[in-house]
Design an enzyme around this catalytic site. Structure first.
Site, short mmCIF file in Angstrom:
data_model
loop_
_atom_site.label_atom_id
_atom_site.label_comp_id
_atom_site.label_asym_id
_atom_site.label_seq_id
_atom_site.Cartn_x
_atom_site.Cartn_y
_atom_site.Cartn_z
N THR A 33 -34.35 8.68 -9.13
CA THR A 33 -35.69 8.82 -8.11
C THR A 33 -35.19 8.44 -6.74
O THR A 33 -35.77 9.05 -5.94
CB THR A 33 -36.64 7.67 -8.72
OG1 THR A 33 -36.90 7.91 -10.03
CG2 THR A 33 -37.90 7.94 -8.20
N CYS A 50 -33.15 9.76 -15.95
CA CYS A 50 -33.79 8.52 -15.25
C CYS A 50 -32.92 7.58 -15.95
O CYS A 50 -32.78 7.53 -17.31
CB CYS A 50 -35.12 8.32 -15.67
SG CYS A 50 -35.80 6.74 -15.39
N THR A 51 -32.38 6.63 -15.46
CA THR A 51 -31.28 5.70 -15.86
C THR A 51 -32.04 4.88 -16.74
O THR A 51 -31.29 4.13 -17.77
CB THR A 51 -30.65 4.80 -14.75
OG1 THR A 51 -31.70 4.16 -13.72
CG2 THR A 51 -29.89 5.73 -14.04
N CYS A 72 -30.05 5.16 -9.84
CA CYS A 72 -31.74 5.41 -10.11
C CYS A 72 -31.63 6.69 -9.50
O CYS A 72 -31.39 7.26 -8.23
CB CYS A 72 -32.41 4.51 -9.11
SG CYS A 72 -33.99 4.95 -8.82
N1 DGL Z 1 -34.41 3.94 -13.06
C1 DGL Z 1 -35.08 5.14 -12.31
C2 DGL Z 1 -34.60 6.43 -12.25
O1 DGL Z 1 -33.28 6.59 -12.66
C3 DGL Z 1 -36.51 4.87 -11.88
C4 DGL Z 1 -37.67 4.37 -12.80
C5 DGL Z 1 -38.58 4.12 -11.93
O2 DGL Z 1 -38.69 3.06 -11.04
O3 DGL Z 1 -39.80 4.78 -11.95
O4 DGL Z 1 -35.08 7.32 -11.93
#
Ligand code: DGL
Length: 277
Positions: free
Chosen positions: A77, A190-191, A75
């Site tokens: 974030t 974002c993954t 992730c």
């Molecule tokens: N999958 C997440 C990322 O890579 C975050 C998505 C979210 O929860 O806002 O940032």
């Protein structure tokens, strides 16, 4: 050591599956736990202090319960904030994170116009600004924070119908055409976003290279594991991995089936309600 490694992969939701599937290709023998903090999804909307506290609390419980050999924070974030405190809290445990692939994008772009598509949280991070200043000083970088894409990707993964115009709206600002040059490289920071890759290809204003860092993250995980575990690429683990959700809710049948195709079985998990903003 010849025992198969235990790998804990963590995300706010289903986006980390895009990282898991690449790691599982390189390490089919490993024992996987995929943990989705769906009780606190989306992370893109959380304050920085709230997010750090939440990730620390969820991972403290998961590390105590599953005793992983490595933790993958799949992730952006979260990784752009929580890696330093996690590494100092667990000095003997390797953590591999996911941060925006600005460096490879800047190296590959010919027009020197790149866009970084991410959650509002990742776009606002000092970490992201520093990455750009360090590796992409010669490029024009457009940061695009998306409110909706992570949720749209969750819907796609659950087999729900999604409106392509909503996706088109979210990615439109990535395509910049100025002074005779245009964006040629877009970082999926974002993954969740690679889950929407087919839509992105169809809805792109013009052809671009989309950069999904998951294969590079998988190679990093493999390299870190190789310090302690022999590679087991020939021996597939016969047991599926576990998929756990902090809401404690079982996923819908369509998602359970999609997870099984990825060799993950959704199991019951004690709920960890989110009390952060
Ligand atoms: N999958 C997440 C990322 O890579 C975050 C998505 C979210 O929860 O806002 O940032």
């Amino acid at each position: 050591m010849t025992q198969a490694p235990k790998i804990l992969i963590f995300d706010s939701g289903l986006g980390g599956l895009t990282v898991y599937r690449e790691i599982a290709r390189l390490r089919p023998e490993a024992r996987y736990t995929y943990l989705a903090d769906d009780a606190a999804f989306p992370y893109g909307a959380l304050s920085e202090t709230g997010l750090v506290a939440r990730v620390q609390a969820v991972l403290a419980a998961a590390i105590a319960e599953h005793a992983p050999d490595i933790v993958v924070i799949a992730c952006n974030t979260a990784s752009t904030l929580v890696l330093p405190p996690l590494r100092s809290a667990y000095p003997a445990l390797p953590f591999v994170g996911t941060v925006p692939a600005v460096k490879p994008a800047a190296e590959r772009s010919r027009s020197q116009m790149i866009s970084v598509l991410a959650t509002p949280g990742t776009v606002a991070r000092d970490y992201t600004r520093t990455l750009i200043a360090t590796h992409a000083g010669h490029c024009r970088v457009t940061l695009v924070g998306s409110q909706m894409l992570a949720s749209l990707a969750e819907a796609e993964m659950k087999g729900e119908a999604i409106d392509p115009t909503a996706i088109a709206r979210e990615i439109a600002r990535c395509f910049v055409n100025e002074d005779g040059a245009r964006t040629d490289t877009i970082v999926l920071a974002c993954t969740h976003y690679p889950l929407l890759q087919d839509h992105f290809d169809r809805l792109a204003a013009w052809p671009v290279e989309w950069i999904d860092p998951a294969p590079a993250i998988a190679r990093r995980v493999d390299a870190v594991l190789s310090e302690k575990f022999v590679s087991g690429a020939e021996s597939q683990n016969t047991q599926p991995g576990r998929a756990l959700f902090t809401s404690g809710r079982r996923p819908p049948g369509s998602l359970e089936r999609a997870l099984l195709k990825l060799r993950l079985q959704a199991l019951d998990c004690a709920p960890m309600p989110a009390a952060v903003a």
